[in-house]
Design a protein around this motif. Structure first.
Motif, PDB file in Angstrom:
ATOM      1  N   VAL A 207       0.138  -1.780  21.423  1.00  0.00           N
ATOM      2  CA  VAL A 207      -0.570  -2.603  20.444  1.00  0.00           C
ATOM      3  C   VAL A 207       0.148  -3.951  20.315  1.00  0.00           C
ATOM      4  CG1 VAL A 207       0.682  -1.724  18.412  1.00  0.00           C
ATOM      5  CG2 VAL A 207      -1.629  -2.594  18.135  1.00  0.00           C
ATOM      6  N   ASN A 208      -0.631  -5.010  20.213  1.00  0.00           N
ATOM      7  CA  ASN A 208      -0.050  -6.336  20.039  1.00  0.00           C
ATOM      8  C   ASN A 208       0.492  -6.543  18.633  1.00  0.00           C
ATOM      9  OD1 ASN A 208      -0.399  -7.964  22.530  1.00  0.00           O
ATOM     10  ND2 ASN A 208      -2.508  -7.322  22.280  1.00  0.00           N
ATOM     11  N   HIS A 209      -0.176  -5.955  17.640  1.00  0.00           N
ATOM     12  CA  HIS A 209       0.196  -6.177  16.243  1.00  0.00           C
ATOM     13  C   HIS A 209      -0.207  -4.944  15.454  1.00  0.00           C
ATOM     14  CE1 HIS A 209       0.925  -8.819  12.734  1.00  0.00           C
ATOM     15  NE2 HIS A 209      -0.094  -8.196  12.178  1.00  0.00           N
ATOM     16  N   PHE A 210       0.740  -4.293  14.811  1.00  0.00           N
ATOM     17  CA  PHE A 210       0.474  -3.165  13.926  1.00  0.00           C
ATOM     18  C   PHE A 210       0.930  -3.593  12.544  1.00  0.00           C
ATOM     19  CE2 PHE A 210       1.538   0.612  11.556  1.00  0.00           C
ATOM     20  CZ  PHE A 210       0.536   1.503  11.886  1.00  0.00           C
ATOM     21  N   ALA A 211       0.097  -3.374  11.525  1.00  0.00           N
ATOM     22  CA  ALA A 211       0.474  -3.815  10.184  1.00  0.00           C
ATOM     23  C   ALA A 211      -0.125  -2.932   9.114  1.00  0.00           C
ATOM     24  CB  ALA A 211       0.021  -5.262   9.964  1.00  0.00           C
ATOM     25  N   LEU A 212       0.608  -2.809   8.011  1.00  0.00           N
ATOM     26  CA  LEU A 212       0.107  -2.181   6.797  1.00  0.00           C
ATOM     27  C   LEU A 212      -0.491  -3.315   5.973  1.00  0.00           C
ATOM     28  CD1 LEU A 212       3.184   0.038   5.849  1.00  0.00           C
ATOM     29  CD2 LEU A 212       1.326   0.534   7.453  1.00  0.00           C
ATOM     30  N   TRP A 213      -1.802  -3.286   5.783  1.00  0.00           N
ATOM     31  CA  TRP A 213      -2.508  -4.384   5.116  1.00  0.00           C
ATOM     32  C   TRP A 213      -3.003  -3.896   3.764  1.00  0.00           C
ATOM     33  CZ3 TRP A 213      -7.555  -6.984   7.322  1.00  0.00           C
ATOM     34  CH2 TRP A 213      -7.752  -8.230   6.715  1.00  0.00           C
ATOM     35  N   PRO A 214      -2.443  -4.393   2.666  1.00  0.00           N
ATOM     36  CA  PRO A 214      -2.900  -3.967   1.348  1.00  0.00           C
ATOM     37  C   PRO A 214      -4.385  -4.283   1.131  1.00  0.00           C
ATOM     38  CG  PRO A 214      -0.777  -5.056   1.172  1.00  0.00           C
ATOM     39  CD  PRO A 214      -1.271  -5.268   2.587  1.00  0.00           C
ATOM     40  N   LEU A 215      -5.071  -3.343   0.486  1.00  0.00           N
ATOM     41  CA  LEU A 215      -6.499  -3.514   0.225  1.00  0.00           C
ATOM     42  C   LEU A 215      -6.779  -4.817  -0.521  1.00  0.00           C
ATOM     43  CD1 LEU A 215      -9.394  -2.427   0.382  1.00  0.00           C
ATOM     44  CD2 LEU A 215      -8.937  -1.170  -1.744  1.00  0.00           C
ATOM     45  N   ALA A 216      -5.931  -5.172  -1.481  1.00  0.00           N
ATOM     46  CA  ALA A 216      -6.142  -6.417  -2.236  1.00  0.00           C
ATOM     47  C   ALA A 216      -6.113  -7.635  -1.315  1.00  0.00           C
ATOM     48  CB  ALA A 216      -5.091  -6.556  -3.338  1.00  0.00           C
ATOM     49  N   GLN A 217      -5.257  -7.606  -0.287  1.00  0.00           N
ATOM     50  CA  GLN A 217      -5.190  -8.732   0.649  1.00  0.00           C
ATOM     51  C   GLN A 217      -6.383  -8.737   1.602  1.00  0.00           C
ATOM     52  OE1 GLN A 217      -1.283  -8.938   2.446  1.00  0.00           O
ATOM     53  NE2 GLN A 217      -0.293  -8.754   0.442  1.00  0.00           N
ATOM     54  N   ALA A 218      -6.861  -7.554   2.000  1.00  0.00           N
ATOM     55  CA  ALA A 218      -8.072  -7.477   2.823  1.00  0.00           C
ATOM     56  C   ALA A 218      -9.257  -8.018   2.033  1.00  0.00           C
ATOM     57  CB  ALA A 218      -8.325  -6.042   3.276  1.00  0.00           C
ATOM     58  N   ALA A 219      -9.326  -7.655   0.748  1.00  0.00           N
ATOM     59  CA  ALA A 219     -10.406  -8.158  -0.106  1.00  0.00           C
ATOM     60  C   ALA A 219     -10.322  -9.677  -0.233  1.00  0.00           C
ATOM     61  CB  ALA A 219     -10.336  -7.500  -1.487  1.00  0.00           C
ATOM     62  N   GLN A 220      -9.119 -10.203  -0.410  1.00  0.00           N
ATOM     63  CA  GLN A 220      -8.931 -11.659  -0.504  1.00  0.00           C
ATOM     64  C   GLN A 220      -9.406 -12.334   0.783  1.00  0.00           C
ATOM     65  OE1 GLN A 220      -7.739 -13.410  -3.231  1.00  0.00           O
ATOM     66  NE2 GLN A 220      -8.262 -15.232  -2.111  1.00  0.00           N
ATOM     67  N   SER A 221      -9.084 -11.741   1.925  1.00  0.00           N
ATOM     68  CA  SER A 221      -9.486 -12.303   3.212  1.00  0.00           C
ATOM     69  C   SER A 221     -11.004 -12.314   3.384  1.00  0.00           C
ATOM     70  CB  SER A 221      -8.846 -11.516   4.350  1.00  0.00           C
ATOM     71  OG  SER A 221      -9.315 -11.973   5.597  1.00  0.00           O
TER      72      SER A 221
END
Length: 145
Positions: free
Chosen positions: A54-68
């Motif tokens: 994988v090029n990039h693996f990340a834990l992405w908080p739901l609040a940040q996904a919503a912001q995006s």
């Protein structure tokens, strides 16, 4: 219409609802080489090549996904909250976005350039995965002038 041409999986990871619990599993138990991005202590990610496959693996908080996707830290209650995210690097983001619209997908984000320079289109899969179609310049060093 031009075909959508996926080049590779650019990134993947869970969308987290508890930073502490997710960090405990992925960092403390699985020992993945994840660290906070500058200025964002809850987005934990790896660099290209640190986790094979994988090029990039990340834990992405739901609040940040919503912001995006929506410009707010609250995920809309009328849209299924995603459990994970995946990004597919595409050859042409405009063509990819048009293809998704023509196939009847509702785009949460349509061909937006993020502040870090990545172009992205986002939508939910039938399984509830937050899918990004992206053009990420730093993953193509041969194309950077």
């Amino acid at each position: 219409m031009h075909p959508l041409n996926v080049l590779f999986v650019a990134g993947f990871g869970p969308i987290t609802q508890s930073h502490e619990k997710s960090q405990s599993l992925y960092v403390n138990t699985l020992n993945l080489p994840l660290r906070a991005m500058e200025g964002n202590e809850t987005y934990l990610s790896s660099e290209k090549g640190e986790i094979g496959g994988v090029n990039h693996f990340a834990l992405w908080p739901l609040a940040q996904a919503a912001q995006s996707c929506f410009g707010s830290e609250d995920w809309p209650s009328n849209i299924t909250a995603p459990q994970s995210w995946i990004e597919f690097e595409v050859e042409d983001i405009t063509v990819a976005s048009e293809q998704m619209i023509s196939k009847g997908y509702y785009l949460l984000v349509n061909n937006r350039v993020e502040p870090w320079g990545q172009s992205v289109t986002r939508f939910l899969s039938p399984e509830g995965i937050l899918i990004g179609l992206t053009v990420t310049p730093w993953l193509h060093p041969e194309k950077i002038d």
